[in-house]
Design an enzyme around this catalytic site. Structure first.
Site, PDB file in Angstrom:
ATOM      1  N   CYS A  18      -0.751 -23.750 -23.784  1.00  0.00           N
ATOM      2  CA  CYS A  18      -0.485 -22.515 -24.538  1.00  0.00           C
ATOM      3  C   CYS A  18      -0.429 -21.335 -23.570  1.00  0.00           C
ATOM      4  CB  CYS A  18      -1.582 -22.246 -25.552  1.00  0.00           C
ATOM      5  SG  CYS A  18      -1.769 -23.524 -26.762  1.00  0.00           S
TER       6      CYS A  18
ATOM      7  N   GLN B  68      12.005 -35.089 -32.018  1.00  0.00           N
ATOM      8  CA  GLN B  68      11.712 -33.675 -31.726  1.00  0.00           C
ATOM      9  C   GLN B  68      10.327 -33.306 -32.261  1.00  0.00           C
ATOM     10  OE1 GLN B  68      13.594 -31.650 -29.961  1.00  0.00           O
ATOM     11  NE2 GLN B  68      15.602 -32.628 -29.967  1.00  0.00           N
TER      12      GLN B  68
ATOM     13  N   TYR C  28      22.602 -39.347 -25.430  1.00  0.00           N
ATOM     14  CA  TYR C  28      21.150 -39.192 -25.371  1.00  0.00           C
ATOM     15  C   TYR C  28      20.658 -38.994 -26.802  1.00  0.00           C
ATOM     16  CZ  TYR C  28      22.622 -37.897 -20.613  1.00  0.00           C
ATOM     17  OH  TYR C  28      23.213 -37.848 -19.381  1.00  0.00           O
TER      18      TYR C  28
ATOM     19  N   GLU D 165      22.051 -44.275 -26.097  1.00  0.00           N
ATOM     20  CA  GLU D 165      20.654 -43.958 -25.799  1.00  0.00           C
ATOM     21  C   GLU D 165      20.064 -45.072 -24.939  1.00  0.00           C
ATOM     22  OE1 GLU D 165      17.999 -41.712 -26.510  1.00  0.00           O
ATOM     23  OE2 GLU D 165      16.768 -43.264 -25.581  1.00  0.00           O
TER      24      GLU D 165
ATOM     25  N   ASP E 164      22.337 -34.194 -25.385  1.00  0.00           N
ATOM     26  CA  ASP E 164      20.962 -33.683 -25.474  1.00  0.00           C
ATOM     27  C   ASP E 164      20.088 -34.460 -24.487  1.00  0.00           C
ATOM     28  OD1 ASP E 164      18.544 -32.625 -26.252  1.00  0.00           O
ATOM     29  OD2 ASP E 164      18.537 -33.507 -28.254  1.00  0.00           O
TER      30      ASP E 164
ATOM     31  N   CYS F  97      16.243 -28.768 -23.593  1.00  0.00           N
ATOM     32  CA  CYS F  97      14.927 -28.122 -23.570  1.00  0.00           C
ATOM     33  C   CYS F  97      14.645 -27.556 -22.185  1.00  0.00           C
ATOM     34  CB  CYS F  97      13.841 -29.115 -23.967  1.00  0.00           C
ATOM     35  SG  CYS F  97      13.689 -30.440 -22.780  1.00  0.00           S
TER      36      CYS F  97
HETATM   37  N1  SAH Z   1      19.078 -36.153 -29.374  1.00  0.00           N
HETATM   38  C1  SAH Z   1      17.800 -36.736 -29.652  1.00  0.00           C
HETATM   39  C2  SAH Z   1      16.999 -37.113 -28.411  1.00  0.00           C
HETATM   40  C3  SAH Z   1      16.934 -36.116 -27.309  1.00  0.00           C
HETATM   41  S1  SAH Z   1      15.691 -36.460 -26.101  1.00  0.00           S
HETATM   42  C4  SAH Z   1      17.002 -35.831 -30.553  1.00  0.00           C
HETATM   43  O1  SAH Z   1      17.352 -34.685 -30.784  1.00  0.00           O
HETATM   44  O2  SAH Z   1      15.970 -36.281 -31.067  1.00  0.00           O
HETATM   45  C5  SAH Z   1      16.580 -37.192 -24.829  1.00  0.00           C
HETATM   46  C6  SAH Z   1      16.827 -38.663 -25.062  1.00  0.00           C
HETATM   47  O3  SAH Z   1      17.555 -39.151 -23.935  1.00  0.00           O
HETATM   48  C7  SAH Z   1      15.575 -39.534 -25.172  1.00  0.00           C
HETATM   49  O4  SAH Z   1      15.639 -40.285 -26.355  1.00  0.00           O
HETATM   50  C8  SAH Z   1      15.657 -40.449 -23.937  1.00  0.00           C
HETATM   51  O5  SAH Z   1      15.165 -41.753 -24.201  1.00  0.00           O
HETATM   52  C9  SAH Z   1      17.135 -40.478 -23.673  1.00  0.00           C
HETATM   53  N2  SAH Z   1      17.574 -40.778 -22.299  1.00  0.00           N
HETATM   54  C10 SAH Z   1      16.956 -40.465 -21.134  1.00  0.00           C
HETATM   55  N3  SAH Z   1      17.714 -40.824 -20.091  1.00  0.00           N
HETATM   56  C11 SAH Z   1      18.844 -41.386 -20.587  1.00  0.00           C
HETATM   57  C12 SAH Z   1      20.024 -41.926 -19.997  1.00  0.00           C
HETATM   58  N4  SAH Z   1      20.165 -41.978 -18.683  1.00  0.00           N
HETATM   59  N5  SAH Z   1      20.982 -42.377 -20.819  1.00  0.00           N
HETATM   60  C13 SAH Z   1      20.841 -42.327 -22.158  1.00  0.00           C
HETATM   61  N6  SAH Z   1      19.755 -41.819 -22.772  1.00  0.00           N
HETATM   62  C14 SAH Z   1      18.767 -41.350 -22.000  1.00  0.00           C
END
Ligand code: SAH
Length: 497
Positions: free
Chosen positions: A125, A323, A352, A373, A421, A448
């Site tokens: 925090c 999230q 992702y 993913e 993402d 993020c």
């Molecule tokens: N879009 C989703 C997840 C975002 S977090 C949401 O909003 O909930 C980022 C995601 O990327 C995670 O699930 C992680 O497992 C995945 N990730 C990480 N490296 C990756 C890669 N090289 N290729 C594909 N996915 C990946």
């Protein structure tokens, strides 16, 4: 290896793992916040000691939200201090000039009164001491700076009730010097546990369950795991709360699958907390900083929880990414879908994709959705979630997003919109160069970590894309982190947007 060496290498590993996780890293100092004028510190030195108490005035903030003060020609950083405030600060003259705020003499108007004071800024925090307006200004400035090369970001979307929003907590268990069981978070970049019973960010129910487990450990003679001796059982407890559904998952992360008194433990825990809907045992016998191991066993319930987001229902496994702030996620996704400008015909890549949340929401307005993913549990969840919601036009694939896109480009496939993402470390050149080859009309980039986002956007801008919109969203109130969604459009299309 000696114990100390062991610990050092673990801590190093911990730092690199932190880099690859979704949580944003600390950012560099902002350039424009340099302190001006002469040092205002008054030194009240106590002879022969390493600590001195000084009186100093804060001239600005670092990008980690710490107050900047000048002392003996040095720039010091003081946690919990705000610009304009004069304060007594204890400075340790040993090593790196650590500081501790002792007393604020003239509190700033930007100072907030959190609902309770139990916190530790080391535990995340970092800016809880700023009121909502000051946090908003701070985050807007961060994003404005980082996105300067691309245009002016829109005003950040804030959260109305910015406490207790986290739907996932992980607490680590250990013994303190008095050999009492403690639960808390690791201090940054170390394996030292900061005991913590209650956090401003956690769901209060999750904190309550952790305390119950801590209390039960003594009567069940359950020892916390000791990393140095390799003895003991319980390492961490992970709790996921479905904020909309009310379902609760408890994951006991242990060093061994031998769980003495398991049935009675589960029975007692459920008796105190009948609201728990599933309990799992995860076995992590590794010597690194990953919380979850590969092996898991369902001890009670179905092993997943469901939650609702943007009108759809999602099933979530222990190991899948979801999230952590669902209230703000709905706002973030809404903006992302708006930026995708779907009219029902497009082929959308959800890269992702996690458990398929963005893609499944987008599928309602798109021709078809292709999700990719890396995490296989998350992909399984995405496929289940697609069926659960009766979605017929979405397909999910397991693999590296970069490789997947390279193959799509090689096959000459088509994508109208790419929504990406990636984790905090951002995307990679394989992915970005394939995006350029696939030539989608629009790229919607959710991140993020605006630093890696800006780096990746630069690549796309240098290769035929134009930034049309930058929307910051405060997904992590009370912390320095900020999320942003941006819209990039191919130059030929840009004229029509
Ligand atoms: N879009 C989703 C997840 C975002 S977090 C949401 O909003 O909930 C980022 C995601 O990327 C995670 O699930 C992680 O497992 C995945 N990730 C990480 N490296 C990756 C890669 N090289 N290729 C594909 N996915 C990946």
């Amino acid at each position: 290896m000696t114990k100390q060496k062991n610990r050092k290498s673990r801590d190093k590993q911990y730092q690199s793992e932190k880099k690859n996780s979704k949580q944003p890293p600390p950012q560099r100092n902002q350039k424009n916040l340099k302190s001006k004028g002469k040092p205002s510190a008054t030194d009240k030195k106590q002879r022969g000691q390493n600590n001195v108490t000084i009186e100093a005035t804060c001239s600005g903030l670092t990008s980690e939200g710490k107050g900047i003060v000048q002392w003996e020609g040095k720039q010091l950083e003081v946690a919990n201090l705000l610009p304009g405030e004069t304060a007594e600060v204890v400075v340790s003259k040993k090593g790196r000039f650590n500081t501790e705020l002792k007393r604020v003499i003239n509190p700033s108007e930007d100072r907030s009164n959190p609902p309770f004071t139990y916190y530790h800024e080391d535990a995340g925090c970092q800016i809880h001491h700023m009121n909502d307006q000051a946090q908003k200004r701070f985050k807007q400035k961060t994003i404005d700076e980082l996105m300067k090369p691309f245009g002016k970001p829109d005003p950040i979307i804030t959260m109305e009730h910015p406490y207790g929003y986290r739907n996932k907590n992980v607490m680590t268990f250990g013994l303190n010097n008095e050999r009492q069981i403690v639960s808390g978070l690791y201090a940054p970049n170390t394996h030292r546990i900061i005991p913590m019973e209650r956090s401003l960010l956690h769901d209060p129910k999750a904190d309550e369950i952790i305390q119950t487990i801590k209390g039960m450990m003594k009567s069940f003679k359950m020892q916390p795991y000791n990393e140095d001796t390799g003895r003991g059982f319980l390492r961490h407890v992970l709790i996921r709360v479905g904020k909309f559904s009310g379902e609760i998952m408890v994951v006991l992360v242990a060093a061994s699958p031998v769980f003495k008194g398991k049935n009675n433990f589960i029975k007692a825990l459920r008796k105190t907390h009948p609201e728990i809907t599933t309990i799992l045992l995860n076995i992590n016998d590794r010597n690194d900083s990953m919380v979850l191991g590969d092996q898991e066993k369902v001890l009670f319930g179905k092993g997943t929880i469901t939650d609702n987001l943007c009108g759809l229902e999602f099933e979530i496994s222990a190991k899948s990414f979801y999230q952590i702030n669902p209230v703000q996620t709905e706002k973030l996704y809404k903006k992302a879908i708006e930026m995708a400008e779907l009219i029902g015909e497009e082929t959308v890549v959800d890269a992702y994709c996690g458990i398929g949340t963005i893609g499944l929401v987008a599928s309602q307005k798109a021709g078809k959705v292709i999700g990719v993913e890396l995490n296989k549990d998350a992909v399984r969840d995405a496929i289940r979630n697609s069926k659960r919601n009766g979605v017929k036009n979405a397909r999910f694939y397991q693999g590296d997003a970069g490789e997947f896109m390279v193959q799509m480009a090689a096959r000459g496939e088509n994508a109208d919109v790419v929504i990406m993402d990636p984790p905090r470390s951002g995307s990679d050149e394989a992915f970005l160069s394939s995006v350029v080859k696939l030539q989608p009309k629009r790229v919607v980039y959710v991140s993020c970590n605006p630093e890696t986002q800006a780096r990746d956007m630069k690549y796309l801008v240098n290769n035929g894309y134009e930034v049309k919109k930058i929307q910051p969203v405060d997904m992590f109130p009370q912390t320095v982190h900020v999320e942003a969604v941006t819209k990039l459009v191919r130059k030929e299309e840009a004229g029509n947007q």
